[in-house]
Structure formats: structure tokens, C-alpha cells
Design a protein around this motif. Structure first.
Motif, PDB file in Angstrom:
ATOM      1  N   VAL A   4       6.150   7.822 -10.159  1.00  0.00           N
ATOM      2  CA  VAL A   4       6.372   7.317  -8.803  1.00  0.00           C
ATOM      3  C   VAL A   4       5.927   5.858  -8.658  1.00  0.00           C
ATOM      4  O   VAL A   4       6.664   5.050  -8.088  1.00  0.00           O
ATOM      5  CB  VAL A   4       5.681   8.224  -7.756  1.00  0.00           C
ATOM      6  CG1 VAL A   4       5.626   7.560  -6.386  1.00  0.00           C
ATOM      7  CG2 VAL A   4       6.389   9.576  -7.676  1.00  0.00           C
ATOM      8  N   PRO A   5       4.736   5.470  -9.153  1.00  0.00           N
ATOM      9  CA  PRO A   5       4.333   4.066  -8.964  1.00  0.00           C
ATOM     10  C   PRO A   5       5.310   3.067  -9.584  1.00  0.00           C
ATOM     11  O   PRO A   5       5.528   1.986  -9.018  1.00  0.00           O
ATOM     12  CB  PRO A   5       2.968   3.995  -9.650  1.00  0.00           C
ATOM     13  CG  PRO A   5       2.441   5.390  -9.606  1.00  0.00           C
ATOM     14  CD  PRO A   5       3.655   6.263  -9.763  1.00  0.00           C
ATOM     15  N   ASN A  49       0.848  -1.190   0.000  1.00  0.00           N
ATOM     16  CA  ASN A  49       0.000   0.000   0.000  1.00  0.00           C
ATOM     17  C   ASN A  49       0.885   1.242   0.000  1.00  0.00           C
ATOM     18  O   ASN A  49       1.537   1.542   0.996  1.00  0.00           O
ATOM     19  CB  ASN A  49      -0.931  -0.003   1.213  1.00  0.00           C
ATOM     20  CG  ASN A  49      -1.912   1.139   1.160  1.00  0.00           C
ATOM     21  OD1 ASN A  49      -1.526   2.304   1.079  1.00  0.00           O
ATOM     22  ND2 ASN A  49      -3.187   0.815   1.199  1.00  0.00           N
ATOM     23  N   SER A  50       0.902   1.940  -1.126  1.00  0.00           N
ATOM     24  CA  SER A  50       1.778   3.105  -1.262  1.00  0.00           C
ATOM     25  C   SER A  50       1.427   4.211  -0.273  1.00  0.00           C
ATOM     26  O   SER A  50       2.321   4.883   0.244  1.00  0.00           O
ATOM     27  CB  SER A  50       1.749   3.639  -2.691  1.00  0.00           C
ATOM     28  OG  SER A  50       0.425   3.926  -3.090  1.00  0.00           O
ATOM     29  N   CYS A  51       0.156   4.398   0.017  1.00  0.00           N
ATOM     30  CA  CYS A  51      -0.243   5.431   0.982  1.00  0.00           C
ATOM     31  C   CYS A  51       0.307   5.099   2.363  1.00  0.00           C
ATOM     32  O   CYS A  51       0.805   5.976   3.075  1.00  0.00           O
ATOM     33  CB  CYS A  51      -1.762   5.561   1.028  1.00  0.00           C
ATOM     34  SG  CYS A  51      -2.502   6.074  -0.536  1.00  0.00           S
ATOM     35  N   SER A  52       0.233   3.833   2.732  1.00  0.00           N
ATOM     36  CA  SER A  52       0.748   3.384   4.019  1.00  0.00           C
ATOM     37  C   SER A  52       2.267   3.544   4.086  1.00  0.00           C
ATOM     38  O   SER A  52       2.811   3.994   5.089  1.00  0.00           O
ATOM     39  CB  SER A  52       0.355   1.922   4.251  1.00  0.00           C
ATOM     40  OG  SER A  52       0.934   1.433   5.429  1.00  0.00           O
ATOM     41  N   ALA A  92      -0.462   3.131  -8.298  1.00  0.00           N
ATOM     42  CA  ALA A  92      -1.032   4.291  -9.001  1.00  0.00           C
ATOM     43  C   ALA A  92      -2.461   4.547  -8.538  1.00  0.00           C
ATOM     44  O   ALA A  92      -2.844   5.697  -8.277  1.00  0.00           O
ATOM     45  CB  ALA A  92      -0.974   4.090 -10.513  1.00  0.00           C
ATOM     46  N   GLY A  93      -3.253   3.499  -8.439  1.00  0.00           N
ATOM     47  CA  GLY A  93      -4.630   3.637  -7.970  1.00  0.00           C
ATOM     48  C   GLY A  93      -4.686   4.138  -6.539  1.00  0.00           C
ATOM     49  O   GLY A  93      -5.499   5.006  -6.205  1.00  0.00           O
ATOM     50  N   GLN A  94      -3.822   3.608  -5.688  1.00  0.00           N
ATOM     51  CA  GLN A  94      -3.815   4.019  -4.290  1.00  0.00           C
ATOM     52  C   GLN A  94      -3.403   5.484  -4.135  1.00  0.00           C
ATOM     53  O   GLN A  94      -3.987   6.215  -3.332  1.00  0.00           O
ATOM     54  CB  GLN A  94      -2.843   3.134  -3.499  1.00  0.00           C
ATOM     55  CG  GLN A  94      -3.293   1.709  -3.378  1.00  0.00           C
ATOM     56  CD  GLN A  94      -2.169   0.786  -2.948  1.00  0.00           C
ATOM     57  OE1 GLN A  94      -0.984   1.140  -2.965  1.00  0.00           O
ATOM     58  NE2 GLN A  94      -2.535  -0.441  -2.565  1.00  0.00           N
ATOM     59  N   LEU A  95      -2.412   5.908  -4.919  1.00  0.00           N
ATOM     60  CA  LEU A  95      -1.898   7.263  -4.771  1.00  0.00           C
ATOM     61  C   LEU A  95      -2.920   8.322  -5.151  1.00  0.00           C
ATOM     62  O   LEU A  95      -2.795   9.472  -4.723  1.00  0.00           O
ATOM     63  CB  LEU A  95      -0.614   7.435  -5.592  1.00  0.00           C
ATOM     64  CG  LEU A  95       0.615   6.739  -5.005  1.00  0.00           C
ATOM     65  CD1 LEU A  95       1.780   6.786  -5.987  1.00  0.00           C
ATOM     66  CD2 LEU A  95       1.010   7.368  -3.678  1.00  0.00           C
ATOM     67  N   GLN A  96      -3.915   7.947  -5.920  1.00  0.00           N
ATOM     68  CA  GLN A  96      -4.967   8.914  -6.267  1.00  0.00           C
ATOM     69  C   GLN A  96      -5.831   9.256  -5.065  1.00  0.00           C
ATOM     70  O   GLN A  96      -6.491  10.295  -5.037  1.00  0.00           O
ATOM     71  CB  GLN A  96      -5.835   8.366  -7.401  1.00  0.00           C
ATOM     72  CG  GLN A  96      -5.101   8.281  -8.705  1.00  0.00           C
ATOM     73  CD  GLN A  96      -5.948   7.683  -9.805  1.00  0.00           C
ATOM     74  OE1 GLN A  96      -7.086   7.299  -9.616  1.00  0.00           O
ATOM     75  NE2 GLN A  96      -5.366   7.593 -10.995  1.00  0.00           N
ATOM     76  N   GLY A  97      -5.828   8.374  -4.053  1.00  0.00           N
ATOM     77  CA  GLY A  97      -6.701   8.591  -2.905  1.00  0.00           C
ATOM     78  C   GLY A  97      -5.986   8.996  -1.627  1.00  0.00           C
ATOM     79  O   GLY A  97      -6.619   9.068  -0.574  1.00  0.00           O
ATOM     80  N   CYS A  98      -4.697   9.241  -1.671  1.00  0.00           N
ATOM     81  CA  CYS A  98      -4.021   9.623  -0.409  1.00  0.00           C
ATOM     82  C   CYS A  98      -3.208  10.893  -0.571  1.00  0.00           C
ATOM     83  O   CYS A  98      -3.015  11.400  -1.626  1.00  0.00           O
ATOM     84  CB  CYS A  98      -3.116   8.505   0.077  1.00  0.00           C
ATOM     85  SG  CYS A  98      -1.721   8.059  -0.984  1.00  0.00           S
TER      86      CYS A  98
END
Length: 191
Positions: A56-57, A26-29, A185-191
Motif C-alpha cells: 500500500v505505501p 499523511n496516509s492516516c489522514s 509505511a511508518g504512519q500506517l503502523q500507527g493508524c
């Protein structure tokens, strides 16, 4: 009193660097865990993206696939007579699993002689530099996680020769890097 305070800050900063983040999928984590006073992985990754144009991803997925964010990762040792730990399969080391010779070339070409493979900021800069070189040398798009990983693993000459074609393990690793880049990439859109 100031000396004790500084010593405590240094100890806390160094202890944060000693191990991988707890949730490396989890990139946000990851970025939340490594956003302190002494280190800021998101900032480091974004700087590399601006400098080299590699998203970045993809940078993060390369490190995930290579070391799972373990700062002192090394390949396993071979066994002498099947039991005695012996030499390692390669000189790959650190977050980026950069080989000694490739790391030395990176230091020479970038002037970053103090860079260390166990420092995330240095390691992600290396990954960005290497992917940028793959773009210039092999014509791989900076957004092509699959082929960037193949070139990262095989080397620029090995990639050009197609040495990865007969290696299903490397192809699976490139697919894993691609899937993780998409997930990040998907995770980074939300954090």
C-alpha cells in the motif's frame, strides 16, 4: 422524501471525490478523509495490495508523486508564441497520470472497460497492475519503490533501455516516491 435523501447522499458522495485530501503527506489522514459510504480508499488500496502484491505505501507514494491525489490532474499546456495556451505535453490524466494508450491497454488486459482515471479505486488498481507488470517484465521487486517508479515514469521499454539514467528530474521524483513510501509505511503502523 426518499428521492431527496438519495439525491443528498449522491451529492455528498460526489463532492467528496472532487478534490484532493487536505493533507497528502499523511496516509492516516488521507484514509480518514476518504472512508465514507461512497468511497473507502484504504479498502481499495488493500484490495490492490492483495491482488498484485505491491505494498500500500508504494501504491500511495506513486499516486502522491504523480498527481498529489488530484483527481483531474493533467500536465501543463505548452505555450504558442510564449503566451497562448496550446497542447499538453502528454495525455497523462487523473490520479495515476496514466497515458491514454497505457490506460486503454490496462482496460483491455484487465477487462475493466468502465474504469476511469478520475476514480481513486480504478487509478490505484491501475498503479498496482502497472507495478506488477514491471515486476514480470523488468524483474523489479514489488517492494522496490525507487525502480518501480522509474519504470512507471519511463515505461517498461524505457526502463529496460535505461532512458532514466540521464534524467536527474526523474531520478529525483523516484527518490521522492521512495521517501514518501517509507513515510507512509511508518504512519500506517500507527493508524
Amino acid at each position: 422524501m426518499r428521492i431527496v435523501f438519495v439525491a443528498v447522499l449522491v451529492a455528498l458522495g460526489l463532492s467528496a471525490c472532487a478534490s484532493a485530501p487536505s493533507n497528502t503527506t499523511n496516509s492516516c489522514s488521507i484514509f480518514a478523509q476518504r472512508s465514507g459510504f461512497f468511497e473507502n480508499w484504504r479498502r481499495d488500496a488493500q484490495r490492490v495490495e492483495r491482488e498484485f502484491g505491491v505494498p500500500v505505501p508504494i501504491l500511495m507514494a506513486t499516486i502522491y508523486t504523480e498527481s498529489n491525489f488530484e483527481p483531474r490532474a493533467r500536465p501543463p499546456r505548452t505555450k504558442l508564441f510564449g503566451v497562448i495556451p496550446w497542447k499538453r505535453q502528454s495525455t497523462a490524466y487523473g490520479y495515476s497520470q496514466a497515458l491514454d494508450g497505457t490506460w486503454e491497454r490496462y482496460q483491455r488486459e484487465t477487462g475493466r472497460f468502465a474504469a476511469r482515471r478520475t476514480n481513486f479505486g480504478d487509478a490505484i488498481h491501475f498503479v498496482g497492475w502497472y507495478h506488477n507488470t514491471s515486476n514480470r517484465t523488468n524483474g523489479i521487486a514489488k517492494t522496490d519503490a525507487y525502480n518501480l517508479y522509474l519504470a512507471y515514469y519511463s515505461g517498461h521499454a524505457g526502463y529496460a533501455r535505461g532512458s532514466w539514467r540521464g534524467n536527474s528530474g526523474v531520478q529525483r521524483a523516484a527518490q521522492r516516491a521512495t521517501s514518501m513510501a517509507n513515510q507512509y509505511a511508518g504512519q500506517l503502523q500507527g493508524c
